[in-house]
Structures are given as structure tokens and as C-alpha cells.
Design a protein around this motif. Structure first.
Motif, PDB file in Angstrom:
ATOM      1  N   TYR A  11     -11.067  -5.161  -7.992  1.00 25.76           N
ATOM      2  CA  TYR A  11     -11.880  -4.718  -6.847  1.00 25.76           C
ATOM      3  C   TYR A  11     -13.129  -3.975  -7.310  1.00 25.76           C
ATOM      4  CZ  TYR A  11     -12.991  -1.447  -2.996  1.00 25.76           C
ATOM      5  OH  TYR A  11     -13.618  -0.680  -2.060  1.00 25.76           O
ATOM      6  N   SER A 174     -16.864  -2.371   0.762  1.00 24.21           N
ATOM      7  CA  SER A 174     -17.134  -3.608   0.042  1.00 24.21           C
ATOM      8  C   SER A 174     -18.631  -3.856   0.011  1.00 24.21           C
ATOM      9  CB  SER A 174     -16.426  -4.795   0.715  1.00 24.21           C
ATOM     10  OG  SER A 174     -16.720  -6.000   0.024  1.00 24.21           O
ATOM     11  N   ASP A 181     -10.355  -4.758  -1.317  1.00 26.73           N
ATOM     12  CA  ASP A 181      -9.372  -3.923  -2.006  1.00 26.73           C
ATOM     13  C   ASP A 181      -7.983  -4.419  -1.626  1.00 26.73           C
ATOM     14  OD1 ASP A 181      -7.826  -1.982  -3.159  1.00 26.73           O
ATOM     15  OD2 ASP A 181      -8.665  -0.305  -2.022  1.00 26.73           O
ATOM     16  N   SER A 183      -5.153  -3.287  -3.138  1.00 24.14           N
ATOM     17  CA  SER A 183      -4.144  -2.357  -3.635  1.00 24.14           C
ATOM     18  C   SER A 183      -3.092  -2.059  -2.574  1.00 24.14           C
ATOM     19  CB  SER A 183      -4.791  -1.045  -4.076  1.00 24.14           C
ATOM     20  OG  SER A 183      -3.801  -0.062  -4.314  1.00 24.14           O
ATOM     21  N   ASN A 186      -3.594   2.118  -1.702  1.00 26.57           N
ATOM     22  CA  ASN A 186      -4.795   2.801  -1.227  1.00 26.57           C
ATOM     23  C   ASN A 186      -4.823   2.879   0.295  1.00 26.57           C
ATOM     24  OD1 ASN A 186      -5.565   3.069  -3.872  1.00 26.57           O
ATOM     25  ND2 ASN A 186      -7.059   1.401  -3.827  1.00 26.57           N
TER      26      ASN A 186
END
Length: 325
Positions: A11, A174, A181, A183, A186
Motif C-alpha cells: 500500500y 489513496s 489499504d 490491512s 488498520n
């Protein structure tokens, strides 16, 4: 000549790659795709599918592409999980960084920008974190990042390495709709995924000593972050001496409730966050100043909270995740 970006399919790394391209520097990506995506690497950018624990692969990539410097983002980045997986964390983040430095020394590459972390500070007892705030990491992840900084320092003493380490907190947003992202840990992806499943996003504790009772943190836009990585690379390539560490901080911070309000506004999805118990060890506020980075690395918060949420939301929708109307 080119710059090697470890973790360049991730990312943050993929945004750094695009920032290098925009600045006229030729990026080369090394990534083992453990958390990145090959489709995040722009067409025409050399991509090497390898781990940073593979010194031979690193040396080959450096030699084949005339690499003059490295932006080192690859690593195991999950602080909470690192407590359960300390050996894996140290292997990836400490041994991996040492192996990368070995490859650089073997091939004569003398500049590196290191992606460190605000986790090196632990829970600082100050309202505003500076580069002089004592480090006291509270997880194997934070410890591994601090050791990475020490490795750069010691190699610089021995071999004259040009280096700097950039510490930052929560990276969001972004810079282009195709990069998101992914993840599982997060906040933004967690909130978006909860909404996609028809669930309710969660706030962990609303009784902190903050204006609205929820935790306050730095949230910085990934494109702003990528820009300062490239400025650091440019300055090291020109032979300039940078500070050993810089904080890329907002100076004021944003609360979790403010983020929830912005998500509701941007997405048009009406929800009331569930209030869950505090998580052990979560401090009420951790916010850093970015004044030193503003002086040397053209660091600035060019995106407000709404644009951070809006850009992240657009990228997440572009990834094909369905959300309720």
C-alpha cells in the motif's frame, strides 16, 4: 540510475513508486507479495519477487538495474500480532534489514531511506512527540524498527552510509483509485469492511481524557508521506546530510469519533458506532510534530480528514467491495 523500493508492491510502497516516477527517478520493486499485490506495481517498472532475506536476489537486482539508493519499506508491520510472533517479526524486520544492508555494502550502494515507525516511542508522556522524545517501544514490532534505525546508524559509522529514518503513525487515504489499504488491522479498512458486511464499526473506549472521549492519533495521507520519502531520496542522492530521524506528524491529531463522523458523511451510510471496552495499553493521545520534516523534506499535511476518507473510500470501492446503499 534507479532506486530500489523494498515492499514496493504494498500500500505505502506502491505510492512511493509512483512518486519516484513522477519525480523522474526510475524505481525498481522488490517484494515477496506476502501482503502486497503485483498489480500495484505500474507497468514498465521492474519487479523482483523476492524476500529481503535473500541477499543474492537483492544483489542481482541492484546490479541488473544500476541501483544508486534504496527506500526500505518491506517488513512485518503489525504491532499487535508481533507480540504473538516475535521471532517472525525480528526475522523480517531486523535480519531482513541487516541482509539488505549487506547487499548494499557488497554492491557499493551508499544511500537508504528507512521506513521506521512511531511505535518506537511506545506510550510517550508528552502532548506532542518530537524527534528528541525518548524511545520506549512496547512491542516486538516497535523494537524491531528501533533496531533497524540502530543498524543504519552503525553501518553509517563504519562505511559512510547516507541515511535517514522516517517515523510516522497512521497512514490513510489513496493517491490513485487503484491503490487501497488491504490491512486487516488498520482502522479505515476495518471500518469499511464492517460497513460492507452490514455491521457496525467499533470504537474501543469513549472515556479517555480527550475532547470527545476517544483516542487521538496522527492520521497522514499516503501521498503526502510518499512525497517526503522521495525528497529524502533526492537529497541523499545529491550528497546532502539529513537528520538521523524525522517524524512525519500532523501536529494536532484526529480522534476516532471524528473519523467515524467523516466516514458517515463521505459514504452516506448512516451508522452509530458501537462502543467497546478500551484496549489494554491504548494511550489517550499520541501526536507528533512534523516541523523538522517540513524544514528538510517538504513535509506538509496537504489533505484534510475528509479528503483522506474520500480517497480511501473511492479506492476501496474500486477494489470491488460491495457496500449497502
Amino acid at each position: 540510475m534507479s532506486w530500489l523500493v523494498t515492499g514496493g508492491a504494498g500500500y505505502i510502497g506502491s505510492h512511493v513508486v509512483r512518486a519516484l516516477q513522477a519525480d523522474g527517478l526510475a524505481p525498481v520493486v522488490v517484494d515477496d507479495l506476502s501482503s502486497g499485490f503485483e498489480r500495484f506495481v505500474p507497468e514498465g517498472v521492474p519487479f523482483v519477487n523476492a524476500t529481503i532475506l535473500d541477499q543474492a536476489a537483492l544483489e542481482t537486482a541492484i546490479k541488473d538495474h544500476g541501483v544508486e539508493g534504496v527506500i526500505h519499506l518491506a517488513g512485518f508491520k503489525y504491532a499487535g500480532v508481533s507480540v504473538q510472533r516475535p521471532l517472525h517479526t525480528y526475522a523480517q524486520n531486523v535480519q531482513g534489514t541487516a541482509t539488505l544492508l549487506e547487499a548494499m555494502m557488497a554492491t557499493g550502494v551508499g544511500s537508504i531511506v528507512f521506513s521506521s515507525s512511531a511505535a518506537t516511542f511506545g506510550t510517550p508522556d508528552v502532548d506532542l512527540v518530537t524527534e528528541d522524545t525518548p524511545t520506549n517501544p512496547e512491542s516486538p514490532y516497535g523494537e524491531s524498527k528501533l533496531i533497524g534505525e540502530w543498524l543504519l546508524r552503525d553501518v553509517a559509522t563504519a562505511h559512510g552510509l547516507g541515511h535517514t529514518s522516517l517515523r510516522y503513525f497512521n497512514v490513510v487515504g489513496s493517491g490513485t483509485p487503484e491503490l487501497f489499504d488491504a490491512s486487516p488491522h488498520n482502522l479505515f479498512p476495518l471500518v469499511f469492511d464492517a460497513l460492507a458486511k452490514g455491521g457496525t464499526p467499533r470504537i474501543n473506549g469513549d472515556d479517555y481524557a480527550t475532547p470527545d472521549g476517544t483516542c487521538v492519533r496522527d492520521y497522514v495521507h499516503v501521498a503526502d508521506l510518499a512525497h517526503s520519502h522521495v525528497v529524502a531520496a533526492r537529497k541523499l542522492a545529491a550528497g546532502e546530510t539529513l537528520e538521523r530521524v524525522y517524524n512525519l506528524g500532523s501536529g494536532d491529531g484526529v480522534s476516532v469519533r471524528q473519523i467515524m463522523d467523516a466516514v458517515r458523511d463521505v459514504t452516506g451510510i448512516d451508522f452509530t458506532p458501537e462502543i467497546a471496552p478500551r484496549r489494554p495499553g491504548d494511550p489517550a493521545r499520541i501526536v507528533a510534530t512534523g516541523e523538522l520534516a517540513a524544514r528538510d523534506l517538504d513535509w506538509a499535511m496537504r489533505h484534510d480528514l475528509r479528503s483522506m476518507v474520500a480517497s480511501a473510500w473511492e479506492a476501496r470501492q474500486n477494489a470491488g467491495v460491495n457496500y449497502p446503499n
